[in-house]
Design an enzyme around this catalytic site. Structure first.
Site, PDB file in Angstrom:
ATOM      1  N   HIS A 143     -39.822  26.182  19.866  1.00 33.10           N
ATOM      2  CA  HIS A 143     -39.541  27.640  19.534  1.00 33.10           C
ATOM      3  C   HIS A 143     -40.653  27.966  18.781  1.00 33.10           C
ATOM      4  O   HIS A 143     -41.200  29.354  19.216  1.00 33.10           O
ATOM      5  CB  HIS A 143     -38.314  27.372  18.493  1.00 33.10           C
ATOM      6  CG  HIS A 143     -37.673  28.507  18.544  1.00 33.10           C
ATOM      7  ND1 HIS A 143     -36.233  28.847  17.986  1.00 33.10           N
ATOM      8  CD2 HIS A 143     -38.023  30.052  18.456  1.00 33.10           C
ATOM      9  CE1 HIS A 143     -35.931  30.053  18.110  1.00 33.10           C
ATOM     10  NE2 HIS A 143     -37.014  31.008  18.339  1.00 33.10           N
TER      11      HIS A 143
ATOM     12  N   LYS B 250     -34.132  25.939  22.533  1.00 34.72           N
ATOM     13  CA  LYS B 250     -35.370  25.595  21.957  1.00 34.72           C
ATOM     14  C   LYS B 250     -35.261  24.584  20.665  1.00 34.72           C
ATOM     15  O   LYS B 250     -34.265  24.624  19.904  1.00 34.72           O
ATOM     16  CB  LYS B 250     -36.035  26.764  21.360  1.00 34.72           C
ATOM     17  CG  LYS B 250     -35.729  28.182  22.196  1.00 34.72           C
ATOM     18  CD  LYS B 250     -36.364  29.413  21.815  1.00 34.72           C
ATOM     19  CE  LYS B 250     -35.775  30.701  22.922  1.00 34.72           C
ATOM     20  NZ  LYS B 250     -34.851  31.174  22.428  1.00 34.72           N
TER      21      LYS B 250
ATOM     22  N   ASP C 164     -30.258  32.864  27.122  1.00 34.96           N
ATOM     23  CA  ASP C 164     -31.282  32.251  26.116  1.00 34.96           C
ATOM     24  C   ASP C 164     -30.828  31.925  24.703  1.00 34.96           C
ATOM     25  O   ASP C 164     -30.312  33.042  24.238  1.00 34.96           O
ATOM     26  CB  ASP C 164     -32.156  33.168  26.116  1.00 34.96           C
ATOM     27  CG  ASP C 164     -33.736  32.764  25.188  1.00 34.96           C
ATOM     28  OD1 ASP C 164     -34.426  32.096  25.982  1.00 34.96           O
ATOM     29  OD2 ASP C 164     -33.623  32.937  24.037  1.00 34.96           O
TER      30      ASP C 164
ATOM     31  N   ASN D  79     -28.202  47.423  30.684  1.00 34.30           N
ATOM     32  CA  ASN D  79     -29.718  46.546  30.776  1.00 34.30           C
ATOM     33  C   ASN D  79     -29.534  45.680  32.104  1.00 34.30           C
ATOM     34  O   ASN D  79     -30.578  45.277  32.522  1.00 34.30           O
ATOM     35  CB  ASN D  79     -29.435  45.651  29.601  1.00 34.30           C
ATOM     36  CG  ASN D  79     -29.710  46.545  28.327  1.00 34.30           C
ATOM     37  OD1 ASN D  79     -29.852  47.799  28.282  1.00 34.30           O
ATOM     38  ND2 ASN D  79     -29.442  45.841  27.201  1.00 34.30           N
TER      39      ASN D  79
ATOM     40  N   TYR E 126     -30.691  29.958  16.197  1.00 32.88           N
ATOM     41  CA  TYR E 126     -29.615  31.134  16.271  1.00 32.88           C
ATOM     42  C   TYR E 126     -27.975  30.612  15.843  1.00 32.88           C
ATOM     43  O   TYR E 126     -27.455  31.584  15.511  1.00 32.88           O
ATOM     44  CB  TYR E 126     -29.603  31.645  17.617  1.00 32.88           C
ATOM     45  CG  TYR E 126     -30.866  32.118  18.472  1.00 32.88           C
ATOM     46  CD1 TYR E 126     -31.841  32.110  17.557  1.00 32.88           C
ATOM     47  CD2 TYR E 126     -30.960  32.292  19.696  1.00 32.88           C
ATOM     48  CE1 TYR E 126     -32.936  32.603  18.095  1.00 32.88           C
ATOM     49  CE2 TYR E 126     -32.182  32.693  20.236  1.00 32.88           C
ATOM     50  CZ  TYR E 126     -33.118  32.759  19.300  1.00 32.88           C
ATOM     51  OH  TYR E 126     -34.315  33.026  20.140  1.00 32.88           O
TER      52      TYR E 126
ATOM     53  N   SER F 211     -27.359  42.287  23.713  1.00 35.68           N
ATOM     54  CA  SER F 211     -26.709  43.394  22.704  1.00 35.68           C
ATOM     55  C   SER F 211     -25.290  42.539  22.899  1.00 35.68           C
ATOM     56  O   SER F 211     -24.973  42.078  23.730  1.00 35.68           O
ATOM     57  CB  SER F 211     -26.435  44.554  24.094  1.00 35.68           C
ATOM     58  OG  SER F 211     -25.732  45.474  23.605  1.00 35.68           O
ATOM     59  N   VAL F 212     -24.674  43.335  21.962  1.00 41.64           N
ATOM     60  CA  VAL F 212     -23.098  42.829  21.732  1.00 41.64           C
ATOM     61  C   VAL F 212     -22.166  43.941  22.052  1.00 41.64           C
ATOM     62  O   VAL F 212     -20.923  43.724  22.131  1.00 41.64           O
ATOM     63  CB  VAL F 212     -22.719  42.321  20.161  1.00 41.64           C
ATOM     64  CG1 VAL F 212     -23.660  41.174  19.804  1.00 41.64           C
ATOM     65  CG2 VAL F 212     -23.283  43.700  19.274  1.00 41.64           C
TER      66      VAL F 212
HETATM   67  P1  NDP Z   1     -34.122  43.084  21.957  1.00 40.53           P
HETATM   68  O1  NDP Z   1     -35.472  43.739  22.230  1.00 40.53           O
HETATM   69  O2  NDP Z   1     -33.277  42.529  23.136  1.00 40.53           O
HETATM   70  O3  NDP Z   1     -33.312  44.208  21.316  1.00 40.53           O
HETATM   71  C1  NDP Z   1     -31.960  44.023  20.742  1.00 40.53           C
HETATM   72  C2  NDP Z   1     -31.488  45.217  19.787  1.00 40.53           C
HETATM   73  O4  NDP Z   1     -31.412  46.451  20.816  1.00 40.53           O
HETATM   74  C3  NDP Z   1     -29.943  45.113  19.286  1.00 40.53           C
HETATM   75  O5  NDP Z   1     -29.982  45.679  18.394  1.00 40.53           O
HETATM   76  C4  NDP Z   1     -29.046  45.730  20.485  1.00 40.53           C
HETATM   77  O6  NDP Z   1     -27.949  46.378  19.762  1.00 40.53           O
HETATM   78  C5  NDP Z   1     -30.012  46.833  21.003  1.00 40.53           C
HETATM   79  N1  NDP Z   1     -29.856  47.202  22.392  1.00 40.53           N
HETATM   80  C6  NDP Z   1     -29.596  46.474  23.114  1.00 40.53           C
HETATM   81  N2  NDP Z   1     -29.525  47.180  24.497  1.00 40.53           N
HETATM   82  C7  NDP Z   1     -29.726  48.521  24.196  1.00 40.53           C
HETATM   83  C8  NDP Z   1     -29.871  49.522  25.004  1.00 40.53           C
HETATM   84  N3  NDP Z   1     -29.470  49.642  26.418  1.00 40.53           N
HETATM   85  N4  NDP Z   1     -29.838  50.799  24.221  1.00 40.53           N
HETATM   86  C9  NDP Z   1     -29.785  50.807  23.118  1.00 40.53           C
HETATM   87  N5  NDP Z   1     -29.951  49.835  22.164  1.00 40.53           N
HETATM   88  C10 NDP Z   1     -29.997  48.544  22.645  1.00 40.53           C
HETATM   89  O7  NDP Z   1     -34.463  42.117  20.770  1.00 40.53           O
HETATM   90  P2  NDP Z   1     -34.226  40.602  20.586  1.00 40.53           P
HETATM   91  O8  NDP Z   1     -35.033  40.169  19.469  1.00 40.53           O
HETATM   92  O9  NDP Z   1     -32.749  40.143  20.466  1.00 40.53           O
HETATM   93  O10 NDP Z   1     -34.808  39.913  21.894  1.00 40.53           O
HETATM   94  C11 NDP Z   1     -34.266  39.679  23.080  1.00 40.53           C
HETATM   95  C12 NDP Z   1     -33.934  38.034  23.099  1.00 40.53           C
HETATM   96  O11 NDP Z   1     -35.190  37.298  22.973  1.00 40.53           O
HETATM   97  C13 NDP Z   1     -33.358  37.469  21.740  1.00 40.53           C
HETATM   98  O12 NDP Z   1     -31.969  37.760  21.790  1.00 40.53           O
HETATM   99  C14 NDP Z   1     -33.556  35.965  21.870  1.00 40.53           C
HETATM  100  O13 NDP Z   1     -32.606  35.465  22.965  1.00 40.53           O
HETATM  101  C15 NDP Z   1     -35.191  36.023  22.264  1.00 40.53           C
HETATM  102  N6  NDP Z   1     -36.077  35.988  21.204  1.00 40.53           N
HETATM  103  C16 NDP Z   1     -36.774  34.926  21.172  1.00 40.53           C
HETATM  104  C17 NDP Z   1     -37.758  34.604  20.017  1.00 40.53           C
HETATM  105  C18 NDP Z   1     -38.387  33.474  19.764  1.00 40.53           C
HETATM  106  O14 NDP Z   1     -39.097  33.538  18.789  1.00 40.53           O
HETATM  107  N7  NDP Z   1     -38.508  32.868  20.930  1.00 40.53           N
HETATM  108  C19 NDP Z   1     -37.592  35.715  19.109  1.00 40.53           C
HETATM  109  C20 NDP Z   1     -36.804  36.859  19.148  1.00 40.53           C
HETATM  110  C21 NDP Z   1     -35.987  37.093  20.259  1.00 40.53           C
HETATM  111  P3  NDP Z   1     -26.587  45.842  20.043  1.00 40.53           P
HETATM  112  O15 NDP Z   1     -26.462  44.564  20.136  1.00 40.53           O
HETATM  113  O16 NDP Z   1     -25.910  46.302  18.529  1.00 40.53           O
HETATM  114  O17 NDP Z   1     -25.810  46.527  21.344  1.00 40.53           O
END
Ligand code: NDP
Length: 278
Positions: free
Chosen positions: A109, A76, A46, A241, A51, A232-233
């Protein structure tokens, strides 16, 4: 990774229920993160023009060596390109940046109800759907009221509505409306960007079922039938996950997590969000 189930959209195409999110992944880290996800077994990415990492997403898909048809790619329409001609140009730009012939899913979006007419934008997106350069079209951040207008005034029912959903924002009303109209829910920010992972209800369930709080939360989404794409990075988390399909939550655990709803958003309110790129 255990087999990821597919969900069938209202136009008959299949989408993996688990994908990989790329919001807030810097361009310089995107290629590696997406490559890692594809290596682990994710087959759904996605992204969005907003982004700033479409080029790197496309690069990573090519790096993987997987046939194009095996990876589901969503992008988007950015805010600021809601007028028909601007939208069509932005769509061309997305395909050029991803450097692929088609996307699998293209979404509006944000509805931007205070600055433009999302129904007119949806008509432009319908044209994109007819062009064959996206296999499905949908919306993101649409409320029930926004969807009611789209359904009343246009010919295409969106295939998906991508909205924020997590245990603190269960979104029951819009989810029920979408389910009743054949619109699949994609739950973004599924772990509320980490905010729900310390919740005592979730950590207690996680301890009992011997899974992590993130896995329990993502499994809750999956059992509700929604599509998720956690971001996640971190390789270990990307792997963690993905392990969602070899355990199940009981009805009591599902209900306990759903009861955490407090209508709390992590992101913006779709009725008022009006940011336009400068
Ligand atoms: P998420 O709910 O996926 O959370 C991401 C955060 O959680 C990051 O800081 C990551 O850290 C951390 N994380 C991930 N996995 C774990 C784990 N197993 N344990 C602990 N911490 C974890 O947030 P997003 O807002 O990124 O949502 C996911 C996706 O949804 C986005 O990437 C995007 O593609 C989409 N999205 C769409 C939107 C829209 O308006 N349409 C708005 C927001 C998101 P780290 O990376 O440091 O590991």
């Amino acid at each position: 990774m255990t087999q990821i189930p597919d969900v069938t959209l209202n136009n008959g195409i299949s989408i993996p229920q688990l994908g990989f999110g790329t919001f807030q992944i810097e361009p310089e880290n995107t290629r590696e993160a997406v490559r890692t996800a594809l290596e682990i077994g994710y087959r759904h990415i996605d992204t969005a023009e907003m982004y700033g990492n479409e080029k790197e997403v496309g690069q990573a898909v090519r790096d993987s060596g997987l046939p194009r048809g095996e990876v589901f790619v969503t992008s988007k329409l950015n805010n600021g390109f809601h007028a028909r001609d601007d939208a069509l140009t932005a769509f061309d730009r997305t395909l050029a940046d991803l450097d692929i012939d088609y996307v699998d899913l293209f979404l509006i979006h944000w509805p931007l109800p205070t600055v433009s007419d999302y129904v007119e934008t949806w008509k432009a997106v319908e044209e994109m759907g007819r062009s064959g350069r996206t296999r499905a079209v949908g919306v993101s951040n649409f409320t029930r009221a926004h969807l009611e207008r789209v359904l009343a005034e246009t010919d295409t029912v969106p295939a998906v509505n991508q909205i924020e959903v997590n245990p603190y924002l269960a979104q029951d009303e819009v989810r029920a409306f979408c389910n009743a109209h054949g619109i699949t829910i994609e739950a973004y920010s599924p772990i509320a960007q980490g905010k729900v992972l310390d919740d005592p209800v979730i950590t207690a369930i996680a301890e009992r079922v011997e899974r992590s709080p993130a896995q329990v939360t993502l499994r809750w989404h999956v059992q509700r039938g929604d599509i998720v794409f956690p971001k996640s990075v971190t390789r270990a988390r990307i792997e963690e996950n993905s392990r969602l399909f070899d355990f199940e939550l009981s009805p009591d655990d599902m209900a306990a997590i759903t009861a955490l709803d407090r209508g709390e958003r992590t992101g913006f309110d779709p009725d008022t969000f009006s940011w336009i790129p400068g």
